[in-house]
Design a protein around this motif. Structure first.
Motif, PDB file in Angstrom:
ATOM      1  N   LYS A  93     -44.408  33.372  46.474  1.00 42.39           N
ATOM      2  CA  LYS A  93     -43.355  34.306  46.055  1.00 42.39           C
ATOM      3  C   LYS A  93     -42.507  33.710  44.926  1.00 42.39           C
TER       4      LYS A  93
ATOM      5  N   MET B  28     -36.792  38.963  29.240  1.00 44.92           N
ATOM      6  CA  MET B  28     -36.161  40.269  29.240  1.00 44.92           C
ATOM      7  C   MET B  28     -35.632  40.554  27.854  1.00 44.92           C
TER       8      MET B  28
ATOM      9  N   GLY C 151     -33.455  43.617  26.174  1.00 45.22           N
ATOM     10  CA  GLY C 151     -32.780  44.892  26.350  1.00 45.22           C
ATOM     11  C   GLY C 151     -31.588  44.731  27.267  1.00 45.22           C
TER      12      GLY C 151
ATOM     13  N   ALA D 229     -29.081  45.588  30.419  1.00 50.68           N
ATOM     14  CA  ALA D 229     -29.055  46.117  31.785  1.00 50.68           C
ATOM     15  C   ALA D 229     -27.794  45.645  32.482  1.00 50.68           C
TER      16      ALA D 229
ATOM     17  N   LEU E 273     -33.898  29.014  33.272  1.00 51.97           N
ATOM     18  CA  LEU E 273     -33.738  30.413  32.915  1.00 51.97           C
ATOM     19  C   LEU E 273     -32.557  30.539  31.963  1.00 51.97           C
TER      20      LEU E 273
ATOM     21  N   GLY F 141     -20.301  41.994  30.037  1.00 53.28           N
ATOM     22  CA  GLY F 141     -20.609  42.302  31.432  1.00 53.28           C
ATOM     23  C   GLY F 141     -22.002  42.836  31.666  1.00 53.28           C
ATOM     24  N   LYS F 142     -22.849  42.818  30.624  1.00 53.00           N
ATOM     25  CA  LYS F 142     -24.223  43.280  30.817  1.00 53.00           C
ATOM     26  C   LYS F 142     -25.197  42.176  30.458  1.00 53.00           C
ATOM     27  N   LEU F 143     -26.389  42.250  31.061  1.00 53.18           N
ATOM     28  CA  LEU F 143     -27.445  41.288  30.757  1.00 53.18           C
ATOM     29  C   LEU F 143     -28.269  41.866  29.621  1.00 53.18           C
ATOM     30  N   CYS F 144     -28.615  41.065  28.628  1.00 53.57           N
ATOM     31  CA  CYS F 144     -29.355  41.661  27.520  1.00 53.57           C
ATOM     32  C   CYS F 144     -30.630  40.925  27.124  1.00 53.57           C
ATOM     33  N   SER F 145     -30.864  39.709  27.581  1.00 49.51           N
ATOM     34  CA  SER F 145     -32.132  39.058  27.276  1.00 49.51           C
ATOM     35  C   SER F 145     -32.326  37.909  28.249  1.00 49.51           C
ATOM     36  N   MET F 146     -33.587  37.570  28.507  1.00 44.42           N
ATOM     37  CA  MET F 146     -33.865  36.446  29.396  1.00 44.42           C
ATOM     38  C   MET F 146     -35.114  35.733  28.942  1.00 44.42           C
TER      39      MET F 146
ATOM     40  N   THR G  17     -37.694  31.961  42.726  1.00 44.63           N
ATOM     41  CA  THR G  17     -37.759  33.087  43.650  1.00 44.63           C
ATOM     42  C   THR G  17     -36.837  34.202  43.153  1.00 44.63           C
ATOM     43  N   VAL G  18     -37.044  35.396  43.693  1.00 44.21           N
ATOM     44  CA  VAL G  18     -36.204  36.539  43.336  1.00 44.21           C
ATOM     45  C   VAL G  18     -34.737  36.208  43.603  1.00 44.21           C
TER      46      VAL G  18
ATOM     47  N   GLU H 297     -33.251  33.283  43.658  1.00 47.82           N
ATOM     48  CA  GLU H 297     -32.720  32.324  42.680  1.00 47.82           C
ATOM     49  C   GLU H 297     -32.399  33.014  41.359  1.00 47.82           C
ATOM     50  N   ILE H 298     -33.270  33.939  40.952  1.00 53.88           N
ATOM     51  CA  ILE H 298     -33.039  34.650  39.695  1.00 53.88           C
ATOM     52  C   ILE H 298     -31.778  35.504  39.799  1.00 53.88           C
ATOM     53  N   GLU H 299     -31.616  36.148  40.954  1.00 59.32           N
ATOM     54  CA  GLU H 299     -30.423  36.979  41.135  1.00 59.32           C
ATOM     55  C   GLU H 299     -29.154  36.129  41.077  1.00 59.32           C
TER      56      GLU H 299
ATOM     57  N   ALA I 102     -28.427  35.284  37.515  1.00 61.98           N
ATOM     58  CA  ALA I 102     -27.889  36.431  36.771  1.00 61.98           C
ATOM     59  C   ALA I 102     -26.393  36.582  37.057  1.00 61.98           C
ATOM     60  N   ASP I 103     -26.009  36.419  38.322  1.00 62.88           N
ATOM     61  CA  ASP I 103     -24.583  36.505  38.671  1.00 62.88           C
ATOM     62  C   ASP I 103     -23.790  35.427  37.935  1.00 62.88           C
TER      63      ASP I 103
ATOM     64  N   LEU J   3     -23.297  36.091  34.102  1.00 64.68           N
ATOM     65  CA  LEU J   3     -22.260  37.053  33.726  1.00 64.68           C
ATOM     66  C   LEU J   3     -20.893  36.369  33.744  1.00 64.68           C
TER      67      LEU J   3
END
Lengths: 240, 286
Positions: free
Chosen positions: A192, A199, A201, A203, B237, B244-249, B258-259, B261-263, B266-267, B270
């Protein structure tokens, strides 16, 4: 003047898909005679062929590693793969995609089994209709397996994104140039782990999290198709 | 005598490089051990950046420029503008290109030759944070549709690589864009020409995009990795944000994330992005 293109009509996408549908896909392994491993991966109108050479001697020799194999990846677009002819040879975009592809695949390969060798993966995009790096990675993972390289798992790659404010799976065709956001990932399903993530754009944090989960679900579907393609090859050999 | 000198000097330098590599390996193990106990090698908190210094307008010949130091990482961005023709798929928009180059003294591992994968990735990640955030109002850089548009060339010189070039370069590019003055537009024989000496307006911007980079080492996530932390990292990453928005990664490193860790990253992006943006506003616009 630029014409306005509607990407969504009556809750359907320009190619008739629902928001969370993948394009029809087709995967085959063992498509090239002279490569050690090879695969064909088509998703909609995007077609990638991957060939694996190796493990073999490293040239130039100073690049070899005493304790493991090196993985080399080369992503190329055929000059005729796009509407406007693309100049042959790798440009900066291709260099970058080659690199992120290598990093997407490395985690699953037992490179330490083949010290002082190189495993070369060549990806040729024959027809480009968006999400080409994903198709290339899907083909490359299958070609590595086909070459008999010991692997912990396959790698499955899929894109998601935003078009006209709507979160969708598997960006295709016009959605690539006219959509708002493109989000390709590669996924190592058993662990997983996400092994490629880019990315482009805008969001919100909330949208982003939805897109991330959607892309993972797409990669999981592709994983099943990849396994099917591998099984098919051996099934065919058994039936002979 | 001269010959003898030069050979021994050469040997010494390769010995020095070996020592550096050895030291980095020792540090990598130390860094991992320390992080297990919740400590970073330079005592920073997990989300703490090194000291940032941003100096805009340091090159007079350039339309825009900025020098950024992030700890001992040191980069300079310069902007040159000219008039060119638009791309056929965006006939009413200005054109931007970003490139990055290591100056040979930036790191002992440097090899001269064509641009390395690392510098290509760096330029493209900086480019995308600017482009995808729509930070530059490219439609206002159109002089005459289908004929003449402004071209914005952003070049990044890497003077010293002590880790996290991506954030340093993207800060420098943003600071240069914010303080640049476009050449004055002159008409000669009905053709627009960029004045060589006179400068006029600022580049039209819609906001400030910044990039924040995180690495995973073992099970720990840290912001603004230094060089030794990068040598110990599993995955990286880089996340571009604007208002306040994400625009590129862009993910780097040869281990997955993992999902969750990425989340988490992202927090953090910002939150940290807003802090960096404040630094830029404060340092650049006074």
């Amino acid at each position: 003047m630029k014409e306005e293109i509607k990407l969504i009509k009556n809750n359907k996408r320009i190619d008739g898909r629902k928001f969370t549908d993948l394009r029809p896909l087709e995967a085959k392994v063992g498509v090239l005679k002279r490569a050690d491993g090879s695969a064909y991966f088509r998703i909609g109108n995007t077609i990638a062929i991957a060939g694996v050479m190796g493990p073999r001697k490293v040239h130039p020799k100073h690049m070899e590693k005493a304790d493991r194999a090196i993985l080399r990846t080369e992503y190329r677009m055929a000059p005729f793969s796009t509407w406007e002819r693309s100049r042959p040879g790798p440009n900066r975009r291709a260099h970058e995609i080659s690199m992120v592809t290598r990093k997407a695949l490395e985690p699953v390969i037992f490179l330490e089994e083949f010290p002082k060798t190189a495993i070369n993966v060549y990806i040729e995009i024959l027809q480009a209709d968006a999400s080409t790096r994903c198709a290339g990675i899907n083909a490359a993972a299958l070609a590595l397996a086909d070459a008999g390289i010991p692997m912990k798992d396959l790698v499955s790659s899929c894109s998601a994104g935003i078009i006209e404010g709507q979160i969708v799976l598997d960006i295709a065709g016009q959605e690539d140039c006219h959509g708002e956001l493109d989000f390709p990932i590669a996924y190592y399903p058993k662990k997983k782990h996400i092994t490629l993530l880019q990315m482009d754009g805008i969001a919100t944090n909330e949208q982003f999290k939805k897109i991330l989960h959607l892309a993972v679900s797409g990669a999981e579907k592709i994983y099943e198709e990849q396994k099917k393609a591998l099984r098919q090859k051996y099934q065919a050999e058994l039936n002979q | 005598m001269i010959l003898f000198d030069s050979i021994s000097a050469k040997e010494q330098s390769s010995f020095a490089i070996r020592k550096v590599i050895e030291m980095i390996e020792i540090d990598a193990n130390l860094i991992k051990a320390m992080l297990r106990n919740g400590k970073r090698i330079d005592n920073r908190k997990s989300d703490e950046y090194r000291e940032i210094s941003i100096k805009p307008e340091i090159v007079q010949q350039a339309e825009g420029s900025a020098e950024v130091r992030l700890g001992n990482t040191h980069v300079v961005a310069g902007i040159k503008m000219s008039i060119g023709t638009p791309y056929s798929d965006s006939i009413d928009k200005g054109v931007m290109s970003v490139s990055a180059e290591f100056v040979p003294f930036a790191s002992p591992e440097f090899d001269s030759g064509p641009p390395s994968e690392e510098s290509i990735e760096l330029a493209r990640v900086v480019d995308r944070a600017i482009r995808e955030s729509k930070m530059v109002a490219f439609e206002k850089l159109c002089i005459k549709e289908n004929e003449h548009v402004w071209m914005v060339n952003i070049d990044i010189d890497i003077l010293s690589d002590d880790g996290n070039l991506i954030d340093a370069a993207s800060l420098a590019a943003a600071a240069a864009l914010m303080t640049a003055k476009m050449p004055k537009l002159e008409m000669i024989n009905d053709k627009p020409v960029a004045s060589k000496e006179e400068r006029a307006d600022r580049i039209p911007l819609t906001g400030i995009a910044v990039t924040t980079t995180f690495v995973k080492i073992g099970n720990v996530i840290v912001a603004d990795p230094g060089l030794t932390e990068i040598s110990a990292m599993d995955a990286r990453l880089s996340i571009g944000t604007l208002d306040g928005k994400l625009c590129s990664m862009q993910k780097g490193g040869s281990v997955g994330l993992t999902v969750e860790e990425i989340e988490q990253m992202a927090d953090m992006a910002l939150e940290k992005g807003d802090e960096l943006r404040k630094e830029l506003e404060k340092l650049v616009l006074n």
